[in-house]
Design an enzyme around this catalytic site. Structure first.
Site, PDB file in Angstrom:
ATOM      1  N   LYS A 110       0.831  -1.205   0.000  1.00  0.00           N
ATOM      2  CA  LYS A 110       0.000   0.000   0.000  1.00  0.00           C
ATOM      3  C   LYS A 110       0.873   1.265   0.000  1.00  0.00           C
ATOM      4  CE  LYS A 110      -3.765  -2.382   2.434  1.00  0.00           C
ATOM      5  NZ  LYS A 110      -4.786  -2.274   3.515  1.00  0.00           N
ATOM      6  N   TYR A 119     -12.229  -3.067  -3.459  1.00  0.00           N
ATOM      7  CA  TYR A 119     -12.750  -2.987  -2.090  1.00  0.00           C
ATOM      8  C   TYR A 119     -14.276  -2.950  -2.054  1.00  0.00           C
ATOM      9  CZ  TYR A 119      -8.188  -2.401   0.225  1.00  0.00           C
ATOM     10  OH  TYR A 119      -6.921  -2.599   0.747  1.00  0.00           O
ATOM     11  N   ASN A 157      -1.751  -0.032   7.018  1.00  0.00           N
ATOM     12  CA  ASN A 157      -1.247  -1.330   7.462  1.00  0.00           C
ATOM     13  C   ASN A 157      -0.439  -2.065   6.396  1.00  0.00           C
ATOM     14  OD1 ASN A 157      -3.343  -2.040   5.839  1.00  0.00           O
ATOM     15  ND2 ASN A 157      -4.528  -3.101   7.392  1.00  0.00           N
ATOM     16  N   HIS A 205      -1.954  -5.513   1.483  1.00  0.00           N
ATOM     17  CA  HIS A 205      -3.221  -6.226   1.265  1.00  0.00           C
ATOM     18  C   HIS A 205      -2.906  -7.637   0.798  1.00  0.00           C
ATOM     19  CE1 HIS A 205      -7.136  -7.386  -0.335  1.00  0.00           C
ATOM     20  NE2 HIS A 205      -6.468  -7.857  -1.369  1.00  0.00           N
ATOM     21  N   GLU A 226      -9.488 -10.445  -7.793  1.00  0.00           N
ATOM     22  CA  GLU A 226      -8.487  -9.392  -7.634  1.00  0.00           C
ATOM     23  C   GLU A 226      -7.349  -9.524  -8.653  1.00  0.00           C
ATOM     24  OE1 GLU A 226      -7.381  -9.672  -3.492  1.00  0.00           O
ATOM     25  OE2 GLU A 226      -9.394  -9.137  -2.816  1.00  0.00           O
TER      26      GLU A 226
HETATM   27  P1  IDP Z   1      -7.645  -6.933   5.993  1.00  0.00           P
HETATM   28  O1  IDP Z   1      -6.838  -6.066   5.053  1.00  0.00           O
HETATM   29  O2  IDP Z   1      -6.813  -7.386   7.165  1.00  0.00           O
HETATM   30  O3  IDP Z   1      -8.341  -8.068   5.293  1.00  0.00           O
HETATM   31  P2  IDP Z   1     -10.267  -5.667   6.243  1.00  0.00           P
HETATM   32  O4  IDP Z   1     -11.079  -5.694   7.495  1.00  0.00           O
HETATM   33  O5  IDP Z   1     -10.717  -6.505   5.094  1.00  0.00           O
HETATM   34  O6  IDP Z   1      -8.745  -5.990   6.657  1.00  0.00           O
HETATM   35  O7  IDP Z   1     -10.215  -4.150   5.780  1.00  0.00           O
HETATM   36  C1  IDP Z   1      -9.643  -3.786   4.531  1.00  0.00           C
HETATM   37  C2  IDP Z   1      -8.746  -2.598   4.737  1.00  0.00           C
HETATM   38  O8  IDP Z   1      -9.515  -1.476   5.151  1.00  0.00           O
HETATM   39  C3  IDP Z   1      -7.702  -2.781   5.854  1.00  0.00           C
HETATM   40  O9  IDP Z   1      -6.542  -3.468   5.421  1.00  0.00           O
HETATM   41  C4  IDP Z   1      -7.410  -1.362   6.234  1.00  0.00           C
HETATM   42  O10 IDP Z   1      -6.488  -0.727   5.335  1.00  0.00           O
HETATM   43  C5  IDP Z   1      -8.781  -0.694   6.088  1.00  0.00           C
HETATM   44  N1  IDP Z   1      -9.512  -0.687   7.354  1.00  0.00           N
HETATM   45  C6  IDP Z   1     -10.037  -1.752   8.014  1.00  0.00           C
HETATM   46  N2  IDP Z   1     -10.662  -1.376   9.136  1.00  0.00           N
HETATM   47  C7  IDP Z   1     -10.541  -0.030   9.209  1.00  0.00           C
HETATM   48  C8  IDP Z   1     -10.996   0.973  10.141  1.00  0.00           C
HETATM   49  O11 IDP Z   1     -11.644   0.690  11.135  1.00  0.00           O
HETATM   50  N3  IDP Z   1     -10.663   2.262   9.842  1.00  0.00           N
HETATM   51  C9  IDP Z   1      -9.954   2.609   8.733  1.00  0.00           C
HETATM   52  N4  IDP Z   1      -9.516   1.707   7.830  1.00  0.00           N
HETATM   53  C10 IDP Z   1      -9.800   0.412   8.062  1.00  0.00           C
END
Ligand code: IDP
Ligand code: MG
Length: 151
Positions: free
Chosen positions: A9, A49, A112, A115, A126
């Site tokens: 990312k 997404y 984070n 992905h 994807e």
């Molecule tokens: P993942 O990437 O671990 O599968 P997901 O819950 O699928 O996590 O969420 C997709 C992406 O959305 C996350 O990697 C993160 O970048 C973002 N995200 C998830 N939860 C939050 C939140 O509560 N606030 C802001 N961004 C979030």
């Protein structure tokens, strides 16, 4: 054999950690079968997404993901989807296990780093979005030392 879609990312790119992230997957024994750097178009991110379109963070997630270049990787291996998810770690870097990418490099739940596809169905969808011309098919010699053929 499975192929999974990984993204470094914009935070990972800006922090100079592209190589470190790729290294984790390569060192594990996953085969790189696609690699590109791009500014992700909005429509691509919306499709990628789509499952989160009703979430409150959807708008800020798309803003973040289009705030700078990303690196897309296609990685192949036995159980590659779940293997890669384990290497990546829990969504929130502050809670992710040490030893995982998010656990070692991040403190945030939104910034984070990485992905990774979470199912065979999503990986196929994807990969079609990010590698519309397909992925590579080639023999990687070192793999004979990664997999024991008798297992
Ligand atoms: P993942 O990437 O671990 O599968 P997901 O819950 O699928 O996590 O969420 C997709 C992406 O959305 C996350 O990697 C993160 O970048 C973002 N995200 C998830 N939860 C939050 C939140 O509560 N606030 C802001 N961004 C979030
Ligand atoms: Mg997810």
């Amino acid at each position: 054999m499975e192929t999974t879609l990984i993204l470094v990312k914009p935070d990972g790119v800006q922090r100079g950690l592209i190589g470190s992230v790729i290294n984790r997957f390569e060192a594990k024994g996953l085969q790189l079968v696609g690699l590109k750097m791009l500014n992700a178009p909005r429509e691509l991110l919306e499709k990628h997404y789509a499952v989160h379109s009703e979430r409150p963070f959807f708008g800020s997630l798309l803003e973040f993901m289009s705030s700078g270049p990303v690196v897309a990787l296609a990685l192949k291996g036995e159980g590659a989807i779940s293997v890669a998810r384990k290497l990546i770690g829990a969504t929130n870097g502050a809670e992710a296990e040490a030893g995982t990418i998010r656990g070692d490099y991040g403190m945030s739940k939104s910034f984070n780093m990485v992905h990774g596809s979470d199912s065979a169905e999503n990986a196929e969808m994807e990969l079609g979005l990010w590698f519309e011309d397909g992925t590579l098919d080639y023999e990687l010699n070192g793999l004979r030392w990664v997999y024991d053929p008798s297992e």
